[in-house]
Scaffold this motif. Structure first.
Motif, PDB file in Angstrom:
ATOM      1  N   LEU A   6      49.012 -70.172  30.673  1.00  0.00           N
ATOM      2  CA  LEU A   6      50.027 -69.187  30.330  1.00  0.00           C
ATOM      3  C   LEU A   6      49.562 -67.811  30.793  1.00  0.00           C
ATOM      4  N   TYR A   7      50.387 -67.188  31.639  1.00  0.00           N
ATOM      5  CA  TYR A   7      50.134 -65.819  32.097  1.00  0.00           C
ATOM      6  C   TYR A   7      51.174 -64.902  31.457  1.00  0.00           C
ATOM      7  N   ARG A   8      50.717 -63.713  31.052  1.00  0.00           N
ATOM      8  CA  ARG A   8      51.635 -62.700  30.533  1.00  0.00           C
ATOM      9  C   ARG A   8      51.256 -61.360  31.147  1.00  0.00           C
ATOM     10  N   ASP A   9      52.243 -60.761  31.836  1.00  0.00           N
ATOM     11  CA  ASP A   9      52.022 -59.462  32.499  1.00  0.00           C
ATOM     12  C   ASP A   9      50.826 -59.512  33.454  1.00  0.00           C
ATOM     13  N   GLY A  10      50.694 -60.647  34.158  1.00  0.00           N
ATOM     14  CA  GLY A  10      49.651 -60.771  35.164  1.00  0.00           C
ATOM     15  C   GLY A  10      48.286 -61.126  34.638  1.00  0.00           C
ATOM     16  N   ALA A  11      48.170 -61.420  33.355  1.00  0.00           N
ATOM     17  CA  ALA A  11      46.870 -61.765  32.770  1.00  0.00           C
ATOM     18  C   ALA A  11      46.941 -63.173  32.187  1.00  0.00           C
ATOM     19  N   LEU A  12      45.846 -63.909  32.359  1.00  0.00           N
ATOM     20  CA  LEU A  12      45.747 -65.249  31.785  1.00  0.00           C
ATOM     21  C   LEU A  12      45.437 -65.111  30.299  1.00  0.00           C
ATOM     22  N   ASP A  28      60.416 -66.835  26.977  1.00  0.00           N
ATOM     23  CA  ASP A  28      60.076 -65.412  27.102  1.00  0.00           C
ATOM     24  C   ASP A  28      60.003 -65.057  28.580  1.00  0.00           C
ATOM     25  N   PRO A  29      60.885 -64.191  29.097  1.00  0.00           N
ATOM     26  CA  PRO A  29      60.889 -63.851  30.531  1.00  0.00           C
ATOM     27  C   PRO A  29      59.618 -63.148  30.999  1.00  0.00           C
ATOM     28  N   GLY A  30      58.819 -62.636  30.087  1.00  0.00           N
ATOM     29  CA  GLY A  30      57.572 -61.987  30.474  1.00  0.00           C
ATOM     30  C   GLY A  30      56.428 -62.958  30.680  1.00  0.00           C
ATOM     31  N   ASN A  31      56.662 -64.211  30.357  1.00  0.00           N
ATOM     32  CA  ASN A  31      55.620 -65.232  30.492  1.00  0.00           C
ATOM     33  C   ASN A  31      55.783 -66.001  31.807  1.00  0.00           C
ATOM     34  N   VAL A  32      54.665 -66.486  32.333  1.00  0.00           N
ATOM     35  CA  VAL A  32      54.648 -67.414  33.472  1.00  0.00           C
ATOM     36  C   VAL A  32      53.798 -68.602  33.061  1.00  0.00           C
TER      37      VAL A  32
END
Length: 321
Positions: A6-12, A28-32
């Protein structure tokens, strides 16, 4: 074994969490989110398809063997098929990788564990400053690792072709084992070409602006990936043509060596034929000069030696012996 990140705002921020939590994070659209499946069952993939809204045709293609490398564009996601290659027991082993790419989720489905996903995650960690680009960043790292396997193979094949070129003109003719190696190399190169050539279309499609995969910051990286794909495809084609020339040259050399052998055998047969004629002539049952004396024997021997020597010198001068 399921791998998740899970990445959030470019951070793992998390990894190794249960796959059941994926749907919560994707909301959450901010999550990858990334998760990996190795040889999943149809039931496992159907559950994930429901969670992420994957198209039924794309899910079906995962279980279809011998798919061509491709990109299928659906309304909510991309479906990509690629192959990671490596040598195993002198044969080419192709591991199919299926990829689902949504706006903020990447799903990788590996055919088997021969594809080391840890090497991919290591690349992601090494380029962590680009992680803010989300799915395009993850997808690039994965495809870059796949294309690098093609590049390493074509470099290895090039070295083998150079060794065959040097061996082709050695004094020692190529053995049956050498011919088998040449055949195996041609077969492996055909397998590489079958996988590498369609990758040009795959990466070129991902560079399309309307897909929003090659973002402005990631575009140079995808262009570099496309350049590597082109180099592999062109290099493979050149080696394929070179192997065809080597095979034709090998066949021509075999014919040349056979002609040389026949020429030498014919020359020695002519040398032997003259003494046979002389001794046959002196073996007739009529008196001849020196008949019944040692002079006749030595004179016939001298004629045989002189005639044979002259024939040998004549054939040697013409490079027949």
């Amino acid at each position: 074994m399921v791998r998740t990140r899970l990445y959030r705002d470019g951070a793992l921020v998390s990894e190794g969490f249960p796959i059941a939590e994926v749907s919560d994070h994707v909301c959450d659209p901010g999550n990858v989110v990334w998760f990996d499946l190795c040889a999943p069952s149809a039931g496992d993939l159907e559950l994930i398809a429901e969670e992420l809204g994957l198209h039924a045709l794309a899910v079906e293609d995962v279980f279809q063997e011998h798919q061509r490398p491709k990109v299928d564009v659906y309304d909510t996601h991309l479906f990509i098929t690629a192959y990671w290659l490596h040598m195993q027991d002198s044969g080419l082993d192709a591991v199919e990788i299926n990829i689902f790419a949504t706006r903020n989720a990447l799903v990788t489905v590996r055919e088997n564990e021969h594809f080391d996903i840890d090497r991919v995650t290591a690349r992601w960690d090494a380029a962590g400053d680009l992680a803010k680009n989300g799915v395009p960043f993850l997808l690039h790292g994965l495809l870059d690792y796949v294309v690098d396997s093609h590049f390493e193979l074509v470099e290895s094949f090039d070295e083998q072709v150079e060794a065959l070129e040097e061996q082709l003109f050695d004094e020692r003719p190529m053995s049956r084992e050498d011919s088998r190696k040449m055949f195996t190399l041609r077969k492996n190169m055909a397998g590489l070409r079958k996988v590498a050539a369609p990758m040009r279309e795959v990466v070129n499609t991902l560079l399309r602006r309307d897909l929003d995969v090659a973002t402005p910051e990631m575009t140079p990286y995808y262009q570099d990936l496309y350049d590597h794909v082109l180099r592999v495809a062109e290099w493979t084609e050149n080696l394929r043509d070179l192997m065809s020339n080597l095979r034709e040259t090998h066949m021509s050399q075999q014919g040349f060596r056979l002609n040389e052998i026949m020429k030498k055998l014919t020359g020695w047969a002519a040398v032997i034929a003259v003494p046979t004629m002389i001794t046959g002539y002196y073996g007739q049952n009529v008196p001849y000069p020196g008949y019944g004396t040692s002079l006749g024997f030595w004179s016939s021997t001298l004629v045989i030696l002189v005639a044979s020597g002259l024939l040998y010198l004549a054939f040697k001068k013409r490079d027949w012996l």
